[in-house]
Design a protein around this motif. Structure first.
Motif, PDB file in Angstrom:
ATOM      1  N   TRP A  59      -4.846   2.697  -1.079  1.00 36.48           N
ATOM      2  CA  TRP A  59      -3.927   3.716  -1.587  1.00 36.48           C
ATOM      3  C   TRP A  59      -2.547   3.653  -0.944  1.00 36.48           C
ATOM      4  CZ3 TRP A  59      -5.506   5.225  -5.966  1.00 36.48           C
ATOM      5  CH2 TRP A  59      -6.860   5.376  -6.219  1.00 36.48           C
ATOM      6  N   SER A  60      -2.263   2.642  -0.162  1.00 33.41           N
ATOM      7  CA  SER A  60      -0.960   2.501   0.476  1.00 33.41           C
ATOM      8  C   SER A  60       0.062   1.963  -0.529  1.00 33.41           C
ATOM      9  CB  SER A  60      -1.078   1.544   1.665  1.00 33.41           C
ATOM     10  OG  SER A  60       0.208   1.201   2.147  1.00 33.41           O
ATOM     11  N   LEU A  61       1.254   2.571  -0.554  1.00 34.48           N
ATOM     12  CA  LEU A  61       2.312   2.139  -1.470  1.00 34.48           C
ATOM     13  C   LEU A  61       2.741   0.712  -1.162  1.00 34.48           C
ATOM     14  CD1 LEU A  61       4.212   2.823  -3.792  1.00 34.48           C
ATOM     15  CD2 LEU A  61       5.805   3.746  -2.121  1.00 34.48           C
ATOM     16  N   GLN A  62       2.833   0.355   0.118  1.00 31.02           N
ATOM     17  CA  GLN A  62       3.248  -1.008   0.460  1.00 31.02           C
ATOM     18  C   GLN A  62       2.219  -2.027  -0.020  1.00 31.02           C
ATOM     19  OE1 GLN A  62       3.676  -1.130   4.715  1.00 31.02           O
ATOM     20  NE2 GLN A  62       1.894  -2.417   4.985  1.00 31.02           N
ATOM     21  N   THR A  63       0.952  -1.678  -0.001  1.00 30.80           N
ATOM     22  CA  THR A  63      -0.085  -2.569  -0.527  1.00 30.80           C
ATOM     23  C   THR A  63       0.158  -2.853  -1.992  1.00 30.80           C
ATOM     24  OG1 THR A  63      -1.744  -1.836   1.058  1.00 30.80           O
ATOM     25  CG2 THR A  63      -2.567  -2.752  -1.004  1.00 30.80           C
ATOM     26  N   TRP A  64       0.422  -1.828  -2.753  1.00 28.53           N
ATOM     27  CA  TRP A  64       0.636  -1.983  -4.194  1.00 28.53           C
ATOM     28  C   TRP A  64       1.904  -2.776  -4.481  1.00 28.53           C
ATOM     29  CZ3 TRP A  64      -2.608  -0.776  -8.160  1.00 28.53           C
ATOM     30  CH2 TRP A  64      -3.787  -0.120  -7.788  1.00 28.53           C
ATOM     31  N   ILE A  65       2.959  -2.535  -3.717  1.00 27.70           N
ATOM     32  CA  ILE A  65       4.224  -3.239  -3.952  1.00 27.70           C
ATOM     33  C   ILE A  65       4.079  -4.729  -3.683  1.00 27.70           C
ATOM     34  CG2 ILE A  65       6.595  -3.521  -3.127  1.00 27.70           C
ATOM     35  CD1 ILE A  65       6.660  -0.442  -2.824  1.00 27.70           C
TER      36      ILE A  65
END
Length: 89
Positions: A59-65
């Motif tokens: 659920w980390s934004l940096q993971t998704w980016i």
């Protein structure tokens, strides 16, 4: 993040990459989503090597980016390679 998390993230990110880069892909949405799995892995590696950020939690934004960026790179490379083969054949 576990292997199941990588796969789920990659499938979702592959679909997102397809939405960002619309067009005809040889292989369709299934291949695109599988490329998303590879792209998520690539994005995690590149993010770690270049910026010192990798894939943390699902659920980390940096993971998704970084996963989306990796998927876009892999999808673009795939289109160039397969597109050339289709033109030559």
């Amino acid at each position: 993040m576990g292997i199941i998390g990588w796969i789920v993230l990659g499938l979702i990110v592959g679909a997102i990459a397809k939405l960002i880069m619309p067009g005809k892909d040889p292989g369709g949405i299934i291949v695109t989503m599988l490329l998303g799995v590879v792209g998520a892995f690539l994005g995690g590696l590149l993010g770690q090597w270049i910026f010192g950020i990798g894939l943390n939690t699902f659920w980390s934004l940096q993971t998704w980016i970084v996963a989306i960026v990796g998927s876009l790179i892999v999808l673009g490379i795939y289109r160039v390679i397969v597109g050339r083969k289709a033109v030559k054949g």
